[in-house]
Design an enzyme around this catalytic site. Structure first.
Site, mmCIF file in Angstrom:
data_model
loop_
_atom_site.group_PDB
_atom_site.id
_atom_site.type_symbol
_atom_site.label_atom_id
_atom_site.label_comp_id
_atom_site.label_asym_id
_atom_site.label_seq_id
_atom_site.Cartn_x
_atom_site.Cartn_y
_atom_site.Cartn_z
ATOM 1 N N ARG A 133 -7.896 -20.320 -2.017
ATOM 2 C CA ARG A 133 -6.934 -20.172 -0.923
ATOM 3 C C ARG A 133 -5.867 -21.264 -0.966
ATOM 4 N NH1 ARG A 133 -5.273 -21.042 4.272
ATOM 5 N NH2 ARG A 133 -4.886 -19.131 5.504
ATOM 6 N N ARG A 162 8.315 3.993 -4.769
ATOM 7 C CA ARG A 162 8.360 3.020 -3.667
ATOM 8 C C ARG A 162 7.343 1.901 -3.891
ATOM 9 N NH1 ARG A 162 7.523 5.050 2.419
ATOM 10 N NH2 ARG A 162 5.402 5.359 1.637
ATOM 11 N N GLU A 195 12.053 2.666 14.344
ATOM 12 C CA GLU A 195 11.090 3.595 13.764
ATOM 13 C C GLU A 195 9.799 3.507 14.542
ATOM 14 O OE1 GLU A 195 10.198 2.441 9.737
ATOM 15 O OE2 GLU A 195 10.046 0.331 10.255
ATOM 16 N N LEU A 239 11.451 1.293 7.216
ATOM 17 C CA LEU A 239 10.901 1.687 5.925
ATOM 18 C C LEU A 239 11.543 3.000 5.492
ATOM 19 C CD1 LEU A 239 8.621 1.123 3.762
ATOM 20 C CD2 LEU A 239 7.248 2.745 5.082
ATOM 21 N N LYS A 244 6.537 -1.988 1.998
ATOM 22 C CA LYS A 244 5.343 -1.376 2.592
ATOM 23 C C LYS A 244 4.161 -2.334 2.435
ATOM 24 C CE LYS A 244 3.273 3.192 3.249
ATOM 25 N NZ LYS A 244 3.723 3.312 4.647
ATOM 26 N N HIS A 278 -1.338 -21.380 -0.124
ATOM 27 C CA HIS A 278 -0.187 -20.568 0.250
ATOM 28 C C HIS A 278 0.674 -20.190 -0.955
ATOM 29 C CE1 HIS A 278 -1.318 -21.679 4.307
ATOM 30 N NE2 HIS A 278 -0.368 -20.889 4.802
ATOM 31 N N TYR A 332 0.831 -1.199 0.000
ATOM 32 C CA TYR A 332 0.000 0.000 0.000
ATOM 33 C C TYR A 332 0.863 1.244 0.000
ATOM 34 C CZ TYR A 332 0.957 0.929 4.964
ATOM 35 O OH TYR A 332 1.567 1.224 6.158
#
Length: 287
Positions: free
Chosen positions: A100, A52, A182, A207, A149, A102, A33
């Site tokens: 679903r 990014r 952070e 990050l 992120k 993995h 995101y």
């Protein structure tokens, strides 16, 4: 006017927006995101945010949901439909919808894209800047790839809740050696005893915040000394100033950590100086 969201090719009422129950973002936190500030009708630092995003997608081997130019236009349209002049947009890309399992879904499975936007009240941010915020320290219990992120933010949410219950607004992660990493949703800065701006290097363990990156440019413009190095909790507590950077807040001064006042317990002059100069230096793209 109702809020509008963009979901996989459609602009829909925010209250009606939904994704499939087998979207891998929902099942596995298999997505990334970006959050980007909008100020005075301009998108702030969009190029760096999309750069990014490109890196995060590449690290997780998720393909772009559309071209960069098309995504920029969808972001602008989402902001226009929500009449945002001061606020933010949130953009999320996941590996898409699949049974679903993995392992990754079959090649050619389209990624999912969601964009939301909302207005914020500049007065609330101004009040936090004037008064400063409180923080606590917490042990870092996240996965090693915090440079991506990712939407996998459960440890961050738990840390923020712990801060709230302690009467603070942010939690600052500390590694096993007692060194500051952070915040749960911010990068951490100090002004050391020599007046130098200090922040942890972003090569590993944190990050690479977009606001953090632009603030380095701001410091250079203002002629402020700056260094990227690790620093301890004890050095942070003894600092002349502590502040946090993030896209939606730019620069929040921290007046206490773990109940101990930073300097005189009031916001410092350096954080105010860089905050006031930030918008002049940052990239601005008209909506």
């Amino acid at each position: 006017m109702p809020r509008i969201a963009y979901v996989n090719g459609r602009y829909v009422k925010h209250s009606d927006a939904s994704v499939h129950i087998e979207d891998r973002g929902y099942q596995f936190a298999d997505g990334v995101y970006e959050v980007c500030e909008v100020r005075h009708g301009y998108i702030v630092d969009l190029t760096r945010h999309l750069n990014r995003l490109d890196r995060s997608l590449g690290e997780l081997r998720i393909v772009w949901p559309m071209s960069r130019a098309a995504l920029t236009q969808v972001i602008r349209e989402t902001l226009r439909r929500n009449h945002v002049r001061n606020g933010l947009f949130y953009l999320q890309v996941t590996r898409g919808v699949a049974r679903r399992d993995h392992v990754f879904p079959a090649e050619g499975t389209p990624p999912s894209l969601v964009i939301t936007a909302k207005s914020t009240d500049p007065k609330i941010i101004a009040a936090k800047n004037a008064n400063g915020i409180k923080a606590i320290t917490v042990a870092d219990n996240r996965w090693d790839r915090v440079d991506i992120k990712s939407v996998g933010l459960l440890p961050n949410a738990m840390a923020r809740q712990q801060a709230k219950e302690a009467g603070a607004q942010e939690a600052i992660y500390v590694d096993g050696d007692g060194m500051v990493k952070e915040g749960a949703a911010t990068n951490v800065w100090i002004v050391d005893r020599d007046g130098t701006l200090v922040t942890r290097p972003a090569e590993h363990g944190i990050l690479r915040g977009i606001t953090r990156t632009t603030l380095i440019d701001v410091a250079a413009r203002l002629g402020l000394a700056i260094t990227e190095r690790n620093f301890s909790v004890s050095e942070m507590l003894a600092a002349r100033e502590v502040f946090l950077t993030a896209a939606t807040s730019i620069c929040f001064p921290v007046v206490s950590v773990d109940g101990r006042a930073i300097a005189n317990g009031h916001p410092g002059s350096v954080s105010q100086k860089v905050r006031e100069a930030f918008f002049d230096v940052a990239e601005k793209i008209a909506i």
